[in-house]
Design an enzyme around this catalytic site. Sequence first.
Site, PDB file in Angstrom:
ATOM      1  N   ARG A  52     -18.648  -8.201  -5.006  1.00  0.00           N
ATOM      2  CA  ARG A  52     -19.413  -9.145  -5.830  1.00  0.00           C
ATOM      3  C   ARG A  52     -18.993 -10.561  -5.460  1.00  0.00           C
ATOM      4  O   ARG A  52     -17.834 -10.928  -5.641  1.00  0.00           O
ATOM      5  CB  ARG A  52     -19.139  -8.854  -7.309  1.00  0.00           C
ATOM      6  CG  ARG A  52     -19.901  -9.701  -8.304  1.00  0.00           C
ATOM      7  CD  ARG A  52     -19.562  -9.260  -9.725  1.00  0.00           C
ATOM      8  NE  ARG A  52     -20.291 -10.039 -10.720  1.00  0.00           N
ATOM      9  CZ  ARG A  52     -19.877 -11.199 -11.212  1.00  0.00           C
ATOM     10  NH1 ARG A  52     -18.716 -11.716 -10.807  1.00  0.00           N
ATOM     11  NH2 ARG A  52     -20.599 -11.829 -12.123  1.00  0.00           N
ATOM     12  N   LYS A  83     -11.678 -16.705  -6.806  1.00  0.00           N
ATOM     13  CA  LYS A  83     -10.782 -16.565  -7.946  1.00  0.00           C
ATOM     14  C   LYS A  83      -9.451 -17.275  -7.754  1.00  0.00           C
ATOM     15  O   LYS A  83      -9.046 -17.605  -6.646  1.00  0.00           O
ATOM     16  CB  LYS A  83     -10.588 -15.085  -8.288  1.00  0.00           C
ATOM     17  CG  LYS A  83     -11.858 -14.474  -8.856  1.00  0.00           C
ATOM     18  CD  LYS A  83     -11.649 -13.170  -9.561  1.00  0.00           C
ATOM     19  CE  LYS A  83     -12.936 -12.756 -10.286  1.00  0.00           C
ATOM     20  NZ  LYS A  83     -12.800 -11.474 -10.981  1.00  0.00           N
TER      21      LYS A  83
END
Length: 286
Positions: A264, A230
């Site tokens: 995840r 991210k």
Amino acid sequence: MRLRPVLPGTSVNCAGRTLDLARPRVMGILNVTPDSFSDGGDFFDPDRAVDRAMEMEDEGAAIVDVGGESTRPGASPVPVQEEVDRVVPVIEAIVSRSNLLVSVDTCKPSVMREATRAGAVLINDVMALQANDAVEIARDSGAAVCLMHMQGGPGTMQDSPAYDDVTAEVRDFLDTRVSACAEAGIGYDRILVDPGFGFGKTTEHNYRLLGTLDEFRSLGVPLLVGLSRKRMLGAVTRTGERNRTCASVAAAVVAVLGGARLVRVHDVGPTVQAVAVAQAAMEGAG
């Protein structure tokens, strides 16, 4: 209705199958989209997607999360039938070839219904089952659910997100959604929560959440964390999306040490190894 557990459980009931979270586990990301932020197009071909799921199982993933619509900032919505056509054949093929648990990453009730009929045993919803009929469809499916926090929607969520206290506000939202699901008949043993890193948060908000994950234990359900590749990682490492494996693995370890029971990730193998070391260290500390 049963009283909410004081502490998160060590397993999740996924349509009668058990996701064992006695130790932290890894969820593999499988985006069957042409436009996801990091791996868009890599597994858009169904055969490649299924092969990647088998690889992730071999690498130690406990569950694979199949998504047919990108939720990156600015992403365009995908029509319901198109999303169904992307995810259902992949889910069916994975289930036919292995015993790997399969999750569907969607916020659309119709996709939830078709995906769980195809064999998905967890519904991972960035909208926390707020769409009309979503709670009822999830309840009746028997699948587990992951409720995520997002401020705004994918198209606007990064337009100046603001909080007075990001941890308290995210926790309070998730608390409300857990209660709503439980009141509708979804057992606490079927619920996980996700703070939603990168979904309507600045870099500062994200790192505040990462440093205060222990405060989510009070929700009484297991915590799922998604930090893989991210922008918040690139902000401190100055790396591009496909060069953030080391940063992603480090973030997963920090999350596990903070109380996450499921992480995840795109890079399953390295994360499984790192999480095993983190777990051993926690056990060694008593």
